[in-house]
Design an enzyme around this catalytic site. Structure first.
Site, PDB file in Angstrom:
ATOM      1  N   GLU A   1      10.853 -68.304 -23.461  1.00  0.00           N
ATOM      2  CA  GLU A   1      12.205 -68.135 -22.293  1.00  0.00           C
ATOM      3  C   GLU A   1      12.481 -69.524 -22.057  1.00  0.00           C
ATOM      4  OE1 GLU A   1      13.916 -65.640 -21.778  1.00  0.00           O
ATOM      5  OE2 GLU A   1      12.438 -64.041 -22.530  1.00  0.00           O
ATOM      6  N   CYS A   2      13.803 -69.495 -21.678  1.00  0.00           N
ATOM      7  CA  CYS A   2      14.111 -70.902 -21.258  1.00  0.00           C
ATOM      8  C   CYS A   2      14.099 -71.179 -19.857  1.00  0.00           C
ATOM      9  CB  CYS A   2      15.821 -70.893 -21.659  1.00  0.00           C
ATOM     10  SG  CYS A   2      16.576 -69.999 -20.564  1.00  0.00           S
ATOM     11  N   GLY A   3      13.593 -70.347 -19.047  1.00  0.00           N
ATOM     12  CA  GLY A   3      13.307 -70.273 -17.830  1.00  0.00           C
ATOM     13  C   GLY A   3      14.320 -69.470 -16.669  1.00  0.00           C
TER      14      GLY A   3
ATOM     15  N   ASP B   1      14.156 -77.606 -18.065  1.00  0.00           N
ATOM     16  CA  ASP B   1      14.428 -76.208 -17.622  1.00  0.00           C
ATOM     17  C   ASP B   1      15.170 -75.973 -16.283  1.00  0.00           C
ATOM     18  OD1 ASP B   1      13.888 -75.253 -20.187  1.00  0.00           O
ATOM     19  OD2 ASP B   1      11.993 -74.323 -19.722  1.00  0.00           O
TER      20      ASP B   1
END
Length: 299
Positions: A271-273, A162
């Site tokens: 969440e992806c980050g 990420d």
């Protein structure tokens, strides 16, 4: 891949000097995680603006933000809500042709579906919008990425992936483009951490204002707009997908499942980050360094 005169691509690693006091994450955990904002809003002012914007149509929110915020960009992975944003902005451009242009920021992780890359080209052709593409530092393709980090880094170390593929490129985008405020496609109806999303929020660590014009819209409202205005969309949505990210972490959604249920299926993450705190990644590095040091002592 995305590459023409309306596209700018960046894969050069940002340095601490480029960001002043911005946290450079895995580069050094000792740096400050706070960047000086280009726009300053007090909490009472922010609360007042959110109260006024809450009941406004997203088009009116966008109209206000184009006037109120300098250095305004849209960060998008070309999901449905981001596409509706692009379409509404194009209509506002016709109202005020001399208004500041709002360019797009696209994080090319190198692992997007081909359908996503195809969509980027269709959007550029339809709306004549400029797309700034930011890739992982110092690489241009999957082969170079995996030569540096090995195969399936996204499985071996999701946090590190990420950071390299998404968080650092976005941090670099904010610095290179001098972003003061950014439009996102997040909505409360997407659930998870987004359930209590305000229209405006301060990202104190990155020094930008995040704007969520569609915070109170449902997935059904977004789809209705796309159909009514013939907005181009990802072909994967006709194959059971609702939220599209990297191919290795996105699957179709079953009937009745949440909109983002197909992202990181079977994992705890939502969440992806890029919407997590930067300090989380600096803390992760400290933990990794301590673990490695312990292993060396044992050896």
């Amino acid at each position: 891949m995305v590459d023409d005169s309306r596209t700018e691509t960046s894969s050069q690693l940002s340095s601490p000097a480029d960001h002043g006091s911005v946290d450079s994450g895995f580069v050094s955990p000792n740096l400050s995680t706070v960047s000086l904002p280009r726009i300053t809003l007090t909490q009472p002012h922010l609360q007042h603006l959110n109260k006024q914007l809450e009941s406004m149509h997203p088009r009116d929110v966008l109209r206000f933000c184009r006037i109120f915020f300098p250095n305004l960009y849209q960060s998008t992975a070309f999901g449905l809500t981001g596409l509706v944003t692009v379409d509404m902005l194009s209509k506002l451009d016709k109202e005020s042709p001399n208004a500041q242009p709002i360019d797009l920021i696209f994080l090319d992780t190198l692992y997007h579906f081909q359908e996503t890359y195809d969509l980027v080209e269709r959007v550029k052709a339809r709306y004549n919008v400029k797309v700034h593409v930011f890739k992982p530092a110092d690489v241009d393709n999957v082969q170079e990425f995996e030569a540096l980090y090995g195969e399936k880094l996204y499985e071996a170390s999701a946090d590190l992936y990420d950071w390299i593929a998404k968080v650092e490129p976005l941090q670099r985008a904010y610095a290179d483009l001098k972003v003061a405020a950014v439009l996102t496609g997040r909505r409360r109806s997407q659930g998870g951490q987004r359930g209590s999303l305000p229209v405006l929020e301060l990202d104190d660590e990155r020094g930008v204002v995040k704007i969520n014009p569609f915070a109170n819209w449902s997935f059904a409202q977004v789809k209705e707009y796309v159909a009514e205005h013939d907005v181009p969309y990802n072909a994967l949505l006709d194959r059971g997908y609702k939220s599209v990210g990297d191919w290795h972490s996105t699957v179709p959604v079953a009937e009745g499942e949440d909109e983002r249920a197909g992202r990181w299926k079977g994992q705890a993450k939502t969440e992806c980050g890029i919407h997590n705190k930067q300090s989380r990644y600096a803390q992760w590095l400290v933990q990794q360094a301590a673990r490695q040091q312990g292993q060396e002592v044992q050896a």
